[in-house]
Design an enzyme around this catalytic site. Structure first.
Site, PDB file in Angstrom:
ATOM      1  N   ASP A  87      -9.487  -3.674   0.027  1.00 18.53           N
ATOM      2  CA  ASP A  87      -8.276  -4.281   0.588  1.00 18.53           C
ATOM      3  C   ASP A  87      -8.550  -4.949   1.930  1.00 18.53           C
ATOM      4  OD1 ASP A  87      -5.152  -4.405   0.565  1.00 18.53           O
ATOM      5  OD2 ASP A  87      -5.657  -3.583   2.532  1.00 18.53           O
ATOM      6  N   THR A  93       0.798  -1.229   0.000  1.00 22.75           N
ATOM      7  CA  THR A  93       0.000   0.000   0.000  1.00 22.75           C
ATOM      8  C   THR A  93       0.829   1.277   0.000  1.00 22.75           C
ATOM      9  OG1 THR A  93      -1.879  -1.078   1.068  1.00 22.75           O
ATOM     10  CG2 THR A  93      -1.732   1.307   1.291  1.00 22.75           C
TER      11      THR A  93
END
Length: 477
Positions: free
Chosen positions: A191, A72
């Site tokens: 996610d 990320t």
């Protein structure tokens, strides 16, 4: 004569202003949105009418090559700097810097340590140095003081703040008396749920549908605020997700004494810092330990990953095959979905869609690099891009012909390497703008000369006419 001269002067000023203004690049507004972990094929997993609405009336890129490692923080920093991880310095979600002698972790406040972020210049700083303003709603790193600066407006990260509230703040910033020209919006899903459920779970289908509904809400709010045809909306993500299994776990404790090393970053790319004098012992213990584990000395890391020229990359990295999980032992936390794998894997690839006045309609492109987004953003915002690893040339076909005409450019791509990093960059020079100004000025001068000549002729009798009158005899009574 005076009134005519004033009138002609007004006309000349109007023409000059019109030419100059018409040659100025459009002052585009951009809203960049990231749905964390939205894998490219989620678009087709369930009906996603709002995503397909963007595709129909905008542009869509089928394959987006993101950066290694596919985590990320590295990828979000790439999106706003145009740099590979080795160049921007955010090489993982968990890091150790041996020069600073500091650690970085998403689970601790040291994520706000500016020294980890200062190796690069995020786009909001460049935008603000150009005299513009930026608003960031939860974008990773946007609430960190980087190079002693924050975005003009930002929301300190708080996962509990709803998507609707984040959108409201973005709309507010775009509709201020002096509005932002760049907005950044981040959302944690899919996610979060992808990690817990695994991307192959049927339970992911309502999660994807919910993201599509959130996009629909954003579109509605932009339309209500009369921003839909004004703002260039770019929808992307940082990485994809792959399915893991407890049958595919690599336990480091089976091969290596835990007292010989420190595990800096974990699955699927284990960043390993051997104890002093133990490098060879650690490397030899791991290099042939498991058939689904590839172990590299730092200098042997493949060049295509652009992941070796930074002090925060550890002396040894162990990379799991796709779908395999690295743990010290099975008592460690395990997630059914994971990412971070080789960025060549399709399941690691994110999405890219865009809609707005700068983009073509109903256009599909095969492939782009995530590093190419940064020069595209700089082009749209009409700001000069610092050195980066992307290329505007790679994505210029996404733009409408009018946008390309508005800011013409030339590119030179240069590769350079210092002791710590390698960067490729391009520089744009708006030659067409200066050429247009020159041609416009010439037209105005010519017009001015002709107008003055016309005024003179209209006010002073022609010499030839005066001669003919003198030559005529007086009329006889």
């Amino acid at each position: 004569m005076t009134s005519k001269l004033l009138w002609m002067s007004f006309v000349l000023v109007a023409i000059t202003s019109s030419i100059t203004f018409s040659l100025q690049p459009d002052r585009q507004k951009v809203l960049l949105v990231s749905f964390d972990g939205f894998r490219w094929d989620y678009l087709y997993r369930v009906p996603t009418p709002h995503f397909h609405y963007i595709m129909k009336y905008g542009v869509h890129v089928k394959q987006v090559n993101n950066i290694f490692i596919t985590k990320t923080y590295p990828n979000h920093y790439t999106l706003i700097t145009g740099l590979f991880a080795e160049s921007h310095g955010i090489v993982a979600n968990e890091m150790f810097d041996p020069i600073l002698n500091k650690s970085f972790s998403l689970d601790h406040m040291n994520v706000y340590d500016s020294e980890f972020w200062d190796e690069a210049m995020p786009i909001w700083i460049t935008n603000q140095k150009a005299g513009h303003t930026t608003g960031a709603a939860m974008w990773p790193g946007a609430d960190v003081q980087i190079h002693k600066s924050f975005p003009s407006y930002y929301m300190p990260y708080n996962e509990s703040i709803s998507f609707e509230d984040r959108v409201a703040k973005i709309i507010e910033w775009f509709t201020l008396k002096e509005p932002i020209n760049l907005g950044l919006l981040y959302w944690e899903d899919p996610d979060d749920m992808g990690h817990h459920l695994g991307p192959d779970s049927p339970l992911m289908e309502p999660v994807i549908s919910d993201i599509d509904s959130k996009l629909g809400y954003l579109i509605d709010m932009l339309k209500k605020a009369k921003l839909w045809n004004v703002v260039n909306l770019i929808i992307t993500s940082d990485h994809g997700m792959t399915q893991c299994s407890e049958d595919r776990i690599i336990e480091l404790d089976l091969y290596l004494d835990k007292d010989l090393y420190t595990l800096i970053d974990q699955s699927p790319v284990a960043a390993i810092l051997p104890r002093e004098g133990k490098f060879e012992e650690v490397y030899e213990a791991l290099v042939h330990a498991h058939p689904n584990l590839t172990v590299y000395k730092k200098e042997e890391i493949p060049e295509r990953w652009h992941y070796k020229y930074n002090s925060r990359i550890q002396p040894i990295i162990a990379v799991a095959d796709e779908g395999w999980y690295i743990l010290r032992n099975k008592s460690d936390d395990f997630l059914l979905g994971n990412h971070g794998y080789d960025n060549a894997f399709a399941e690691m690839h994110p999405i890219f869609l865009a809609h707005g006045p700068a983009f073509r309609k109903n256009f599909t492109k095969e492939v782009m690099n995530s590093t190419d987004l940064y020069p595209l953003l700089c082009h749209l915002l009409n700001i000069t891009a610092p050195p980066h690893n992307g290329s505007l040339r790679n994505v210029q076909d996404l733009l409408s012909s009018a946008t390309l005409r508005a800011v013409s450019y030339t590119q030179s791509t240069t590769v350079f390497r210092d002791t710590s990093k390698s960067r490729e960059y391009e520089q744009g020079q708006p030659y067409a703008y200066f050429l247009g100004i020159s041609l416009g000025s010439i037209i105005v001068i010519v017009f001015f000369v002709i107008s003055i000549k016309h005024l003179i002729r209209s006010q002073i009798p022609a010499f030839s006419d005066m001669q003919s009158e003198i030559a005529q005899p007086l009329l006889q009574a």
